[in-house]
Design a protein around this motif. Structure first.
Motif, PDB file in Angstrom:
ATOM      1  N   GLY A 300       0.905  -1.279  -0.027  1.00 20.58           N
ATOM      2  CA  GLY A 300       0.257   0.022   0.222  1.00 20.58           C
ATOM      3  C   GLY A 300       0.848   1.355   0.016  1.00 20.58           C
ATOM      4  N   VAL A 301       2.035   1.481   0.935  1.00 21.62           N
ATOM      5  CA  VAL A 301       2.845   2.507   0.864  1.00 21.62           C
ATOM      6  C   VAL A 301       3.593   2.613  -0.583  1.00 21.62           C
ATOM      7  N   THR A 302       3.938   1.516  -1.205  1.00 23.03           N
ATOM      8  CA  THR A 302       4.467   1.651  -2.506  1.00 23.03           C
ATOM      9  C   THR A 302       3.705   2.341  -3.387  1.00 23.03           C
ATOM     10  N   PHE A 303       2.158   1.917  -3.524  1.00 25.17           N
ATOM     11  CA  PHE A 303       1.327   2.690  -4.546  1.00 25.17           C
ATOM     12  C   PHE A 303       1.272   4.267  -3.987  1.00 25.17           C
ATOM     13  N   VAL A 304       1.846   4.583  -3.027  1.00 25.09           N
ATOM     14  CA  VAL A 304       1.623   6.259  -2.738  1.00 25.09           C
ATOM     15  C   VAL A 304       2.880   6.722  -3.463  1.00 25.09           C
ATOM     16  N   PHE A 305       3.968   6.309  -3.744  1.00 25.68           N
ATOM     17  CA  PHE A 305       4.869   6.650  -4.605  1.00 25.68           C
ATOM     18  C   PHE A 305       5.240   6.390  -6.192  1.00 25.68           C
ATOM     19  N   ILE A 306       4.410   5.087  -6.337  1.00 21.01           N
ATOM     20  CA  ILE A 306       4.264   4.725  -7.810  1.00 21.01           C
ATOM     21  C   ILE A 306       2.810   5.125  -8.209  1.00 21.01           C
ATOM     22  N   PRO A 307       2.862   6.011  -9.398  1.00 18.45           N
ATOM     23  CA  PRO A 307       1.513   6.497  -9.851  1.00 18.45           C
ATOM     24  C   PRO A 307       0.670   5.158 -10.554  1.00 18.45           C
ATOM     25  N   ILE A 308      -0.180   4.770  -9.523  1.00 19.63           N
ATOM     26  CA  ILE A 308      -1.338   3.795 -10.125  1.00 19.63           C
ATOM     27  C   ILE A 308      -2.682   4.455 -10.300  1.00 19.63           C
ATOM     28  N   PRO A 309      -3.174   4.331 -11.476  1.00 15.05           N
ATOM     29  CA  PRO A 309      -4.478   5.068 -11.652  1.00 15.05           C
ATOM     30  C   PRO A 309      -5.611   4.166 -10.897  1.00 15.05           C
ATOM     31  N   ALA A 310      -6.512   5.097 -10.430  1.00 18.08           N
ATOM     32  CA  ALA A 310      -7.596   4.721  -9.706  1.00 18.08           C
ATOM     33  C   ALA A 310      -8.209   3.466 -10.333  1.00 18.08           C
ATOM     34  N   GLY A 311      -8.452   3.383 -11.769  1.00 17.02           N
ATOM     35  CA  GLY A 311      -8.966   2.161 -12.322  1.00 17.02           C
ATOM     36  C   GLY A 311      -8.261   0.838 -12.060  1.00 17.02           C
ATOM     37  N   ALA A 312      -6.823   0.908 -12.197  1.00 18.88           N
ATOM     38  CA  ALA A 312      -6.053  -0.100 -11.817  1.00 18.88           C
ATOM     39  C   ALA A 312      -6.255  -0.481 -10.112  1.00 18.88           C
ATOM     40  N   LEU A 313      -6.335   0.408  -9.339  1.00 16.71           N
ATOM     41  CA  LEU A 313      -6.321   0.051  -7.973  1.00 16.71           C
ATOM     42  C   LEU A 313      -7.753  -0.560  -7.760  1.00 16.71           C
ATOM     43  N   LEU A 314      -9.046   0.039  -8.488  1.00 13.94           N
ATOM     44  CA  LEU A 314     -10.444  -0.662  -8.595  1.00 13.94           C
ATOM     45  C   LEU A 314     -10.248  -2.015  -8.951  1.00 13.94           C
ATOM     46  N   TYR A 315      -9.427  -2.321 -10.045  1.00 18.96           N
ATOM     47  CA  TYR A 315      -9.047  -3.836 -10.460  1.00 18.96           C
ATOM     48  C   TYR A 315      -8.607  -4.579  -9.199  1.00 18.96           C
ATOM     49  N   LEU A 316      -7.858  -4.135  -8.587  1.00 17.09           N
ATOM     50  CA  LEU A 316      -6.921  -4.898  -7.535  1.00 17.09           C
ATOM     51  C   LEU A 316      -7.793  -5.037  -6.162  1.00 17.09           C
ATOM     52  N   VAL A 317      -8.449  -4.182  -6.029  1.00 17.95           N
ATOM     53  CA  VAL A 317      -9.470  -3.860  -4.791  1.00 17.95           C
ATOM     54  C   VAL A 317     -10.487  -5.268  -5.233  1.00 17.95           C
ATOM     55  N   THR A 318     -11.074  -5.149  -6.565  1.00 17.75           N
ATOM     56  CA  THR A 318     -12.182  -6.148  -6.729  1.00 17.75           C
ATOM     57  C   THR A 318     -11.676  -7.500  -6.833  1.00 17.75           C
ATOM     58  N   SER A 319     -10.314  -7.652  -7.277  1.00 14.78           N
ATOM     59  CA  SER A 319      -9.572  -9.099  -7.114  1.00 14.78           C
ATOM     60  C   SER A 319      -9.388  -9.525  -6.017  1.00 14.78           C
ATOM     61  N   ASN A 320      -9.149  -8.689  -4.831  1.00 17.14           N
ATOM     62  CA  ASN A 320      -9.092  -9.082  -3.633  1.00 17.14           C
ATOM     63  C   ASN A 320     -10.272  -9.534  -2.761  1.00 17.14           C
ATOM     64  N   VAL A 321     -11.435  -8.893  -3.127  1.00 15.68           N
ATOM     65  CA  VAL A 321     -12.504  -9.233  -2.660  1.00 15.68           C
ATOM     66  C   VAL A 321     -12.896 -10.642  -3.306  1.00 15.68           C
ATOM     67  N   PHE A 322     -12.686 -10.603  -4.627  1.00 11.84           N
ATOM     68  CA  PHE A 322     -13.240 -11.893  -5.307  1.00 11.84           C
ATOM     69  C   PHE A 322     -12.101 -13.111  -4.602  1.00 11.84           C
ATOM     70  N   GLN A 323     -10.795 -12.872  -4.362  1.00 13.44           N
ATOM     71  CA  GLN A 323     -10.160 -13.943  -3.935  1.00 13.44           C
ATOM     72  C   GLN A 323     -10.718 -14.332  -2.554  1.00 13.44           C
ATOM     73  N   ILE A 324     -11.195 -13.336  -1.704  1.00  7.97           N
ATOM     74  CA  ILE A 324     -11.449 -13.731  -0.374  1.00  7.97           C
ATOM     75  C   ILE A 324     -12.738 -14.958  -0.591  1.00  7.97           C
ATOM     76  N   PHE A 325     -13.975 -14.443  -1.309  1.00  7.31           N
ATOM     77  CA  PHE A 325     -14.939 -15.360  -1.862  1.00  7.31           C
ATOM     78  C   PHE A 325     -14.368 -16.692  -2.349  1.00  7.31           C
ATOM     79  N   GLN A 326     -13.511 -16.511  -3.339  1.00  7.73           N
ATOM     80  CA  GLN A 326     -12.962 -17.585  -3.794  1.00  7.73           C
ATOM     81  C   GLN A 326     -12.347 -18.605  -2.778  1.00  7.73           C
ATOM     82  N   THR A 327     -11.541 -18.104  -1.688  1.00  8.56           N
ATOM     83  CA  THR A 327     -10.650 -18.923  -0.725  1.00  8.56           C
ATOM     84  C   THR A 327     -11.792 -19.665   0.049  1.00  8.56           C
ATOM     85  N   ILE A 328     -13.016 -19.197   0.126  1.00 10.79           N
ATOM     86  CA  ILE A 328     -13.852 -19.635   1.261  1.00 10.79           C
ATOM     87  C   ILE A 328     -14.629 -20.741   0.352  1.00 10.79           C
ATOM     88  N   VAL A 329     -14.960 -20.877  -0.811  1.00 14.06           N
ATOM     89  CA  VAL A 329     -15.617 -21.637  -1.680  1.00 14.06           C
ATOM     90  C   VAL A 329     -14.424 -22.887  -1.753  1.00 14.06           C
TER      91      VAL A 329
END
Length: 367
Positions: A300-329
């Motif tokens: 997360g701190v790395t993303f403060v210094f590396i210019p990651i666009p909001a759309g790419a962060l939206l992808y990562l957050v969605t991917s993490n949420v899906f990973q949580i669901f996927q791990t449980i299933v």
């Protein structure tokens, strides 16, 4: 094959179905994760097998610690006997890295910024925004510049010959096509030049070029302007008004980074919790616990210094949420598989016991 252009086209198609580019990124993420579902099942099964096999692996390592070559040979034999591939757990990550890079490149490309960079979604004001960016308004006839401004051309231009107009003329090496003439002085016109042979035309056509309309992007601010270049000898030149650039913090992007940290922490916590019944080495368990807390913050701190666009962060957050669901299933699926194996082994043991008893009875009767 231009994968960036294909990604933009795919997002555009998804947007036509779901109504916004933000939702298109979410659907894109879910589709990618579904395509990788089988690979992730293999990853979690591999992780579970590794923890089951860890005590035996440590025994081999301890037994042959003074003979590394023989230890490696015994370990390979052990992997083969147990049908275990120690690198299987890395495959999903290796596949996802190029997908993320492809999406990142698409969202940062002049084509997407010009087409949909200012798209908003929920609390996100612009999908192309980074945490700290230099503000600039596209298509207002002027550039917001600093002393270190850099420019790149779009992929095509409208070219005017003596008596002809050519649309969609390809620009060769657009990242390097635009050069700055002289020094940059804020609030004064900036001179841009482009070599005539940057245009993908034959020599006869190049000799007739009088001017060209080119989409030019300021790489630092992601600001795009349609610039008219006029011919002067063997180059095309243009003058564009400038204003002083202003730095701006995007708190919506900071919130996305915070969501990324929380979701990746939850994902790792659930994955470790699912393996808590395994007989982990205490040192290994301590390292896993520590990494589960530190790694999300470090990324997360790395993303403060590396210019990651909001759309790419939206992808990562969605991917993490899906990973949580996927791990449980998937863990539920693996638990059912283990339960069925135990029941099958139990039934086989009962059958074997009955066969032995029956044999004993037959032996007695025969006597």
């Amino acid at each position: 094959m231009d994968f960036v252009a294909l990604t933009i086209q795919f997002l555009d198609v998804l947007k036509s179905f779901v109504g916004s580019y933000g939702m298109a990124i979410i659907v894109f993420t879910i589709l990618m994760r579904i395509c990788l579902w089988h690979v992730n099942v293999s990853q979690q099964r591999s992780m579970k097998n590794m923890q089951n096999l860890t005590p035996k692996m440590k025994t081999i390592q301890e037994k042959y610690k003074n003979n590394p070559q023989l230890m490696q040979q015994k370990m390979m034999e052990f992997y083969k006997e147990n049908n275990f591939n120690p690198t299987a757990g890395c495959l999903p990550m290796l596949i996802q890295i190029p997908i993320f890079i492809m999406l990142y490149s698409a969202l940062m490309s002049p084509q997407f910024i010009q087409m949909a960079g200012d798209s908003n979604f929920l609390f996100i004001k612009r999908l192309d925004s980074t945490i700290k960016s230099n503000a600039g308004v596209s298509l207002d006839g002027q550039f917001s510049v600093s002393n270190h401004a850099q420019f790149q051309a779009g992929k095509s231009a409208v070219v005017y010959l003596d008596n002809e107009k050519l649309d969609n003329v390809k620009i060769q090496k657009p990242q390097k096509a635009i050069e700055i003439q002289g020094e940059i002085e804020q609030n004064k016109p900036i001179e841009l030049k482009m070599a005539l042979d940057s245009l993908n035309l034959n020599f006869a056509q190049l000799n007739k070029v009088s001017k060209a309309e080119v989409s030019v992007m300021n790489i630092m601010t992601k600001e795009t302007e349609n610039i008219e270049f006029k011919r002067m000898g063997d180059i095309l030149i243009a003058q564009v008004p400038t204003v002083q650039v202003e730095n701006e913090f995007h708190y919506d992007v900071i919130l996305l980074v915070a969501l990324f940290i929380v979701t990746i922490w939850l994902s790792q916590k659930i994955m470790m919790a699912s393996n808590k019944t395994q007989n982990l080495d205490p040192q290994q368990a301590a390292i896993q616990k520590s990494m589960g807390k530190i790694m999300p913050i470090m990324i997360g701190v790395t993303f403060v210094f590396i210019p990651i666009p909001a759309g790419a962060l939206l992808y990562l957050v969605t991917s993490n949420v899906f990973q949580i669901f996927q791990t449980i299933v998937i863990n539920k699926q693996l638990e059912l598989e283990d339960k069925k194996k135990e029941e099958k082994n139990s039934d086989n043991n009962i059958i074997d016991a009955k066969v032995i008893d029956a044999k004993v009875v037959d032996d007695k009767n025969s006597k």
